[in-house]
Write an enzyme that holds these catalytic residues in place. Structure first.
Site, PDB file in Angstrom:
ATOM      1  N   PHE A   1       2.308  29.031 -40.299  1.00  0.00           N
ATOM      2  CA  PHE A   1       3.253  28.694 -39.398  1.00  0.00           C
ATOM      3  C   PHE A   1       2.951  26.995 -39.184  1.00  0.00           C
ATOM      4  CE2 PHE A   1       1.974  32.891 -37.867  1.00  0.00           C
ATOM      5  CZ  PHE A   1       3.103  33.495 -38.276  1.00  0.00           C
TER       6      PHE A   1
ATOM      7  N   HIS B   1      -8.660  24.201 -40.434  1.00  0.00           N
ATOM      8  CA  HIS B   1      -7.477  24.133 -41.030  1.00  0.00           C
ATOM      9  C   HIS B   1      -7.149  23.122 -41.910  1.00  0.00           C
ATOM     10  CE1 HIS B   1      -3.252  24.662 -41.274  1.00  0.00           C
ATOM     11  NE2 HIS B   1      -2.800  24.348 -39.832  1.00  0.00           N
TER      12      HIS B   1
ATOM     13  N   PHE C   1       4.113  22.956 -37.277  1.00  0.00           N
ATOM     14  CA  PHE C   1       4.901  22.077 -36.414  1.00  0.00           C
ATOM     15  C   PHE C   1       6.230  22.059 -37.110  1.00  0.00           C
ATOM     16  CE2 PHE C   1       1.210  19.855 -34.057  1.00  0.00           C
ATOM     17  CZ  PHE C   1       1.004  20.837 -33.146  1.00  0.00           C
TER      18      PHE C   1
ATOM     19  N   HIS D   1      -2.596  33.154 -39.978  1.00  0.00           N
ATOM     20  CA  HIS D   1      -2.515  31.693 -39.911  1.00  0.00           C
ATOM     21  C   HIS D   1      -3.516  31.256 -38.711  1.00  0.00           C
ATOM     22  CE1 HIS D   1      -1.146  27.446 -40.178  1.00  0.00           C
ATOM     23  NE2 HIS D   1      -0.936  27.389 -38.896  1.00  0.00           N
TER      24      HIS D   1
ATOM     25  N   CYS E   1       1.733  22.514 -42.171  1.00  0.00           N
ATOM     26  CA  CYS E   1       0.887  23.728 -42.372  1.00  0.00           C
ATOM     27  C   CYS E   1       1.698  24.724 -43.003  1.00  0.00           C
ATOM     28  CB  CYS E   1       0.309  24.358 -41.209  1.00  0.00           C
ATOM     29  SG  CYS E   1      -0.269  22.696 -40.131  1.00  0.00           S
TER      30      CYS E   1
ATOM     31  N   LYS F   1     -10.052  30.315 -40.520  1.00  0.00           N
ATOM     32  CA  LYS F   1     -10.103  29.134 -39.922  1.00  0.00           C
ATOM     33  C   LYS F   1     -11.618  28.516 -39.517  1.00  0.00           C
ATOM     34  CE  LYS F   1      -5.529  27.849 -40.460  1.00  0.00           C
ATOM     35  NZ  LYS F   1      -4.989  29.132 -41.245  1.00  0.00           N
TER      36      LYS F   1
END
Lengths: 116, 409
Positions: free
Chosen positions: B392, B335, B394, B301, B163, B330
């Site tokens: 941000f 997303h 994973f 985010h 992301c 979002k």
């Protein structure tokens, strides 16, 4: 037969039954199905699909397209042609018609019915 | 160091096929979230909503270019065309070696990857595979396809940090131009929507699962009733250009990029970490040589996950306090993963141009764990000179970019 037919698609049923009664694909059908590959896979207009057309210069295919042409013809006609040396000699659409007709005549097809 | 400005914008988003459609959708408070027909065939998939982008007019791309493109690359080419037209860039510069292309994504086209495996794996048969699958599936598929389509001969790169991919692409482009290595770059991100993509978040309990029968009510960034993210797709492309180069062309300048930072948390692969987010903000602000209170708007985010929104809100509170307006897009578009940083930065730049801040859709009651920051809950008219955009990912990846209106342009 009934049990077997229950497990296959209607197209497969037709080709299976055609095989059972000794049906052979006509040259006209081979031309039609080959042209379908060029229309569907390579977006070539129907009017351009004449046997004298060079598939590279006139129809715009390149070496990567040939890989996809082989995949599409294998699927359309139920044949295995990936390692057939004769592919290298193909230049025109007519060459493909002749190649598939020859394959069918040789009984080289490994499939009884078309894989749909 | 050279100065870097943004001179062109292009986007294909769940709200429409160009920037105008996206902004119009946001302005009207539209939701692009849909119930996804057929997703209920996947056993165990609990999130059945998504934010698809429509594939429009793709045949305008010649077949010989299009054949190597999955959905995300088609979106990217369309967004790139828009951005170039917006910037007024065409012709020789594309092939000068001084213009490049950096487009990030989580991975290659998810739809193409799925097609490939569905064809190959049942009978372990490679002979059914198209020669084009490789080009659609590789991680640099969008960058490669855009560069080939446009004949770009400068830097061609793909950032891949889930992301945060698009913000890293923009950040990398900013650095290359600052260092004088390129005069201009197409930078951004792209992503496909596919049930297997949503599934990767679903397995980790990060998706929204309680709103399948009322899709427009989710995702709910920072809201007390948020229950996870909703995946979307699309592409956003920005033209980054060296300041003098843009001035010489008399180009329209949306903003100057004045700061950027990306960093790892070093803590956990999936859990967000407020301390490393805050560290990322501080480094980006230091790079920009500004103080937190100089920032006029933070585009968060905020994907509407329980933990991610909480950590981001805490990090914003710690660094910026409660006076800088914050909103997330979002709730409108879901997303868009690897594309989100670019698509949402584009929307933020339009907000800067219009002098208004669009609110966080579906934020009705701020979650107590997300409180203490200035949530924009209805359209706010405000002069915006400096924005911060966050992303941000994973893997513990943080990225923040700082843009400033060019007052002397």
């Amino acid at each position: 037969m009934t049990i077997l037919c229950a497990f296959v698609s209607s197209w497969q049923k037709i080709y299976f039954l055609q095989a059972v009664i000794g049906y052979k694909m006509t040259e006209q059908e081979i031309v039609k199905l080959t042209n379908q590959v060029f229309e569907d896979s390579f977006e070539i207009e129907k009017e351009l699909l004449k046997e004298e057309m060079n598939i590279f210069q006139d129809l715009g295919l390149d070496s990567l397209d040939i890989v996809d042409l082989v995949v599409a013809l294998q699927e359309k006609f139920g044949v295995k042609i990936r390692n057939d040396e004769r592919i290298k000699g193909i230049r025109t659409l007519g060459d493909i018609y002749k190649f598939i007709i020859a394959l069918k005549a040789e009984g080289a097809s490994t499939a009884i019915y078309r894989q749909t | 160091m050279k100065r870097v400005v943004i001179t062109g914008l292009g986007a294909v988003s769940p709200l429409g096929a160009d920037v105008e459609a996206m902004i119009q959708g946001i302005e009207l408070g539209k939701s692009a979230i849909r119930y996804m027909d057929g997703w209920n065939r996947y056993t165990g998939l609990k999130c059945l909503v998504g934010a698809p982008a429509e594939l429009v007019n793709e045949k305008a791309i010649p077949r010989t270019n299009r054949r190597s493109m999955g959905r995300m690359s088609i979106f990217s080419v369309q967004a790139a065309n828009q951005a170039l037209a917006d910037a007024g860039i065409k012709g020789e510069i594309l092939t000068s070696g001084r213009l490049g292309c950096i487009i990030g994504s989580t991975m290659g086209s998810a739809e193409s990857l799925n097609d490939t495996f569905e064809k190959m794996l049942p009978e372990k048969d490679l002979t059914k595979l198209s020669s084009m699958k490789f080009f659609q599936c590789v991680s640099h598929t969008a960058a490669m396809n855009v560069a080939q389509y446009l004949g770009i001969t400068g830097y061609v790169m793909a950032t891949s940090a889930a992301c945060a991919s698009a913000l890293q692409a923009i950040g990398a482009g900013y650095d290359l131009i600052r260092l004088g290595k390129q005069d201009a770059l197409l930078c951004g991100g792209a992503e496909d929507l596919h049930p297997t993509v949503t599934a990767s978040f679903d397995i980790l309990f990060a998706t929204s699962t309680g709103y399948n029968n009322k899709p427009e009510k989710t995702p709910r960034p920072f809201d007390a009733k948020r229950d996870g993210l909703v995946c979307g797709e699309g592409s956003g492309i920005l033209i980054l250009e060296e300041y003098e180069h843009a001035l010489k062309r008399n180009a329209k300048i949306y903003a100057e990029i004045i700061g950027y930072h990306t960093c790892g948390s070093g803590v956990h692969v999936s859990q967000s970490c407020k301390d490393s987010m805050a560290a990322c903000f501080r480094q980006a602000l230091a790079d920009a040589h500004i103080l937190p209170e100089e920032v006029d708007y933070i585009n968060a985010h905020a994907t509407a996950t329980i933990q991610g929104d909480r950590e981001e809100a805490e990090a914003i509170r710690e660094v910026f306090g409660s006076s800088v307006p914050v909103s997330s897009l979002k709730g409108h578009m879901g997303h868009t993963l690897g594309a989100s940083g670019a698509i949402e930065l584009i929307a933020s730049l339009i907000m800067m141009e219009k002098g208004c801040i669009y609110p966080t859709r579906n934020l009705e009651s701020v979650g107590p764990d997300c409180d203490g920051i200035f949530h924009v809950m209805k359209k706010l008219t405000k002069e915006i000179n400096i924005i911060v955009k966050n992303a941000f990912a994973f893997g513990g990846i943080n990225a923040s970019i700082v843009c400033k209106k060019l007052l002397d342009s």
